[in-house]
Write an enzyme that holds these catalytic residues in place. Structure first.
Site, PDB file in Angstrom:
ATOM      1  N   GLY A  16       0.544  -0.835   0.357  1.00  0.00           N
ATOM      2  CA  GLY A  16       0.113  -0.411  -0.297  1.00  0.00           C
ATOM      3  C   GLY A  16       0.975   1.170   0.279  1.00  0.00           C
ATOM      4  N   ARG A  39      -1.122  -9.564   0.153  1.00  0.00           N
ATOM      5  CA  ARG A  39      -1.788 -10.573  -0.588  1.00  0.00           C
ATOM      6  C   ARG A  39      -1.235 -10.681  -2.174  1.00  0.00           C
ATOM      7  NH1 ARG A  39      -7.855  -8.885   0.964  1.00  0.00           N
ATOM      8  NH2 ARG A  39      -7.257  -6.986   0.967  1.00  0.00           N
ATOM      9  N   ARG A  40      -0.585  -9.124  -2.595  1.00  0.00           N
ATOM     10  CA  ARG A  40      -0.536  -8.865  -3.805  1.00  0.00           C
ATOM     11  C   ARG A  40       1.393  -9.043  -3.499  1.00  0.00           C
ATOM     12  NH1 ARG A  40      -1.126  -3.535  -5.333  1.00  0.00           N
ATOM     13  NH2 ARG A  40      -2.387  -2.739  -2.971  1.00  0.00           N
ATOM     14  N   ASP A  54      -3.081 -13.600   3.503  1.00  0.00           N
ATOM     15  CA  ASP A  54      -4.490 -12.251   4.512  1.00  0.00           C
ATOM     16  C   ASP A  54      -4.560 -12.636   6.222  1.00  0.00           C
ATOM     17  OD1 ASP A  54      -7.046 -12.058   4.006  1.00  0.00           O
ATOM     18  OD2 ASP A  54      -7.821 -12.758   3.081  1.00  0.00           O
ATOM     19  N   LYS A 120     -10.613  10.011   9.927  1.00  0.00           N
ATOM     20  CA  LYS A 120     -11.504   9.555  10.333  1.00  0.00           C
ATOM     21  C   LYS A 120     -11.546   8.983  11.769  1.00  0.00           C
ATOM     22  CE  LYS A 120     -12.173   6.350   6.403  1.00  0.00           C
ATOM     23  NZ  LYS A 120     -11.231   6.110   5.982  1.00  0.00           N
ATOM     24  N   TYR A 146     -10.055   2.723  14.587  1.00  0.00           N
ATOM     25  CA  TYR A 146      -8.801   3.638  15.343  1.00  0.00           C
ATOM     26  C   TYR A 146      -9.477   2.859  16.183  1.00  0.00           C
ATOM     27  CZ  TYR A 146      -7.863   4.255  10.274  1.00  0.00           C
ATOM     28  OH  TYR A 146      -7.608   4.707   8.965  1.00  0.00           O
TER      29      TYR A 146
END
Length: 216
Positions: A16, A39-40, A54, A120, A146
Site C-alpha cells: 500500500g 496479499r499482492r 491474508d 476518520k 482506530y
C-alpha cells in the site's frame, strides 16, 4: 550484530501507499531487517522480504508466522475497506489482533507495535469536523477501527504485554502504490483530468461545508 540484537520490522500492508514507503525507508537504515506482508506481490526493493498472507485468517496468520522468531517491531499499515463502517471496524480490528498475537505466538522478541490511523479518528467520514483537529479531541461516533486499535493495545499493555506502542494519525496520504485505489494523488489526478477535458477550472470539490478554489 545478530538478528536477535538487531531491529527486525514486520510491515503489514507493504504493497500500500503507507506500508510501501515505510518499508523502503526502514530497509535503508543501518541495522534493520524488513519483512513485508501483502496479499499482492511486492514489486519493489528485493531487500524487503515478502510474506504473502491474508490477515483476516487467524489460523493461517499464526501458522505462517510460526517460523519467524526475530521480529522486534510490528507496523500495521494495512486497511481493508468493505464499504460499510461497521464491517470496516470489525474486519480491520480482527486483522490487527491476528497480526500482533501471531507474532507473539511465534515467540518473537517483540518490542514495539505501531499502527496507522487517520482523520476518520475525528469523524470526517461521518460529516464536517472541527478544524484544526487535535490529538486529544474526544472520539466521534463509533464504530471505528482506530478506536479499537487503541483500546486493544492499551488493554494488552495493562495486562502485562512487554512491548510498547504508538500510532500515527496523518491527514490524507499521497504517494505511489501499484493497483491501490486508496491514494489521494490518483483521485486528484483523475479529477483534474476530467476538469481539463470539460474545460472547467480546477476547484476544490467540497461537500458544501467548505468553499475554496485551488487554481483559476
Amino acid at each position: 550484530m545478530s538478528q536477535r540484537q538487531g531491529k527486525v520490522a514486520l510491515v503489514a500492508g507493504a504493497a500500500g501507499v503507507t506500508g510501501r514507503n515505510l518499508a523502503l525507508a526502514l530497509e535503508k537504515l543501518e541495522g534493520w531487517k524488513v519483512y513485508g506482508i501483502s496479499r499482492r506481490p511486492l514489486d519493489y526493493c528485493k531487500k524487503v522480504l515478502p510474506i504473502s498472507l491474508d490477515l483476516k485468517d487467524k489460523d493461517k496468520v499464526h501458522k505462517s508466522l510460526s517460523s519467524f522468531n526475530d521480529i522486534t517491531h510490528v507496523y500495521f499499515c494495512a486497511y481493508e475497506s468493505t464499504g460499510d463502517f461497521v464491517q470496516d471496524a470489525a474486519v480491520n480490528s480482527s486483522m490487527f489482533r491476528n497480526l500482533v498475537e501471531g507474532v507473539e505466538a511465534a515467540g518473537c522478541p517483540l518490542q514495539h507495535v505501531n499502527y496507522v490511523s487517520g482523520t476518520k479518528w475525528y469523524g470526517n467520514h461521518i460529516g464536517p469536523i472541527k478544524t484544526p483537529s487535535r490529538e486529544d479531541d474526544p472520539r466521534a461516533m463509533p464504530p471505528n477501527p482506530y478506536y479499537n486499535y487503541e483500546d486493544y493495545v492499551i488493554s494488552r499493555v495493562k495486562e502485562g504485554a512487554e512491548w510498547s506502542w504508538s500510532s500515527v494519525r496523518p491527514n490524507p496520504v499521497c504517494g505511489f502504490s501499484t493497483g491501490n485505489a486508496m491514494n489521494l494523488t490518483m483521485t486528484l489526478a483523475v479529477y483534474a483530468s476530467i476538469c481539463k477535458e470539460l474545460g472547467l477550472p480546477l476547484r476544490y470539490a467540497s461537500l458544501g461545508c467548505q468553499r475554496a478554489k485551488w487554481f483559476p
